[in-house]
Design a protein around this motif. Sequence first.
Motif, short mmCIF file in Angstrom:
data_model
loop_
_atom_site.label_atom_id
_atom_site.label_comp_id
_atom_site.label_asym_id
_atom_site.label_seq_id
_atom_site.Cartn_x
_atom_site.Cartn_y
_atom_site.Cartn_z
N MET A 151 0.75 -1.38 0.23
CA MET A 151 -0.09 0.26 0.05
C MET A 151 0.99 1.40 -0.04
N THR A 152 0.44 2.36 -0.81
CA THR A 152 1.39 3.43 -0.82
C THR A 152 0.26 4.48 -1.10
N ALA A 153 0.47 5.86 -0.93
CA ALA A 153 -0.14 7.01 -1.15
C ALA A 153 0.79 8.03 -1.03
N ALA A 200 7.88 -6.25 -1.88
CA ALA A 200 8.35 -7.60 -2.25
C ALA A 200 8.28 -7.85 -3.69
N LYS A 201 9.16 -8.10 -4.62
CA LYS A 201 9.04 -8.44 -6.07
C LYS A 201 7.83 -8.85 -6.66
N ASP A 202 6.99 -9.85 -5.92
CA ASP A 202 5.98 -10.36 -6.08
C ASP A 202 4.48 -9.41 -5.35
N ALA A 203 4.87 -8.40 -4.97
CA ALA A 203 3.84 -7.97 -4.23
C ALA A 203 2.99 -6.92 -5.36
N ILE A 204 1.59 -6.85 -5.07
CA ILE A 204 0.89 -6.05 -6.20
C ILE A 204 0.89 -4.63 -5.43
N GLU A 205 1.12 -3.48 -5.98
CA GLU A 205 1.02 -2.28 -5.47
C GLU A 205 0.00 -1.52 -5.50
N ILE A 206 -0.76 -0.84 -4.53
CA ILE A 206 -2.22 -0.22 -4.59
C ILE A 206 -1.79 1.19 -4.04
#
Length: 232
Positions: A151-153, A200-206
């Motif tokens: 998660m990012t913002a 993480a390389k396989d993480a989905i960024e939101i």
Amino acid sequence: MDKKITIAIDGFSSTGKSTVAKQLAKELGYVYVDTGAMYRAVTLYVMRHLFVTETNFDVEAILRHLPFISLKFIFDEKLGYGEIYLNKENVEKEIRLMEVSRNVSRVATISKVREMLVKQQQEMGKNKGVVMDGRDIGTVVFPDADLKLFMTASTQTRAERRYKELCGRGNEVEFNEVLENVKERDYLDSTREDSPLIKAKDAIEIDNSELTLEEQFEKVVKLARDKIAEKD
């Protein structure tokens, strides 16, 4: 019957990780673990003993007291999730204070503290069916998690959220103080030697800067259900 999976949610402070993790765990009937609350509880303990103040950071004293720190999540039916207990005391509200926020990233840099808490977190999630959020869940605690989200913002957005949250609890704070705290925590979390905050390389960024809570939740639930369906 759906097979249970492990869901790791990482990200920067005030990105709403805990909010969406609680929602997701409730929706799926999974256990929710707020690892940030664990680090905050340890920080509260050492602050109470004056091992961490504006002028003091006594790592040796902190390490000596680790055996005396007992952490436990106790489920609250009304809330639908567990609250953190420090040595049998509910400290859920106190750990959210600005004073704790100022110090938690420093305490989290101590390798022995991280080692102790990571072991506890891995034990909590060993049977799967868990949603865990924090800074290093997908990279250190559960590197083999079935679903990893990051998660990012924007910094400004996160500071505004944190400011509203603190004011809503009756805390008297200045917005600039909150903004600087968010920036400082980002720096400390991302640059510490032990388990830094990285995607993480396989993480989905939101990026939820422009997403409503409902939009974010719908997105996350779909990702989780798709991953569960893959396991069936």
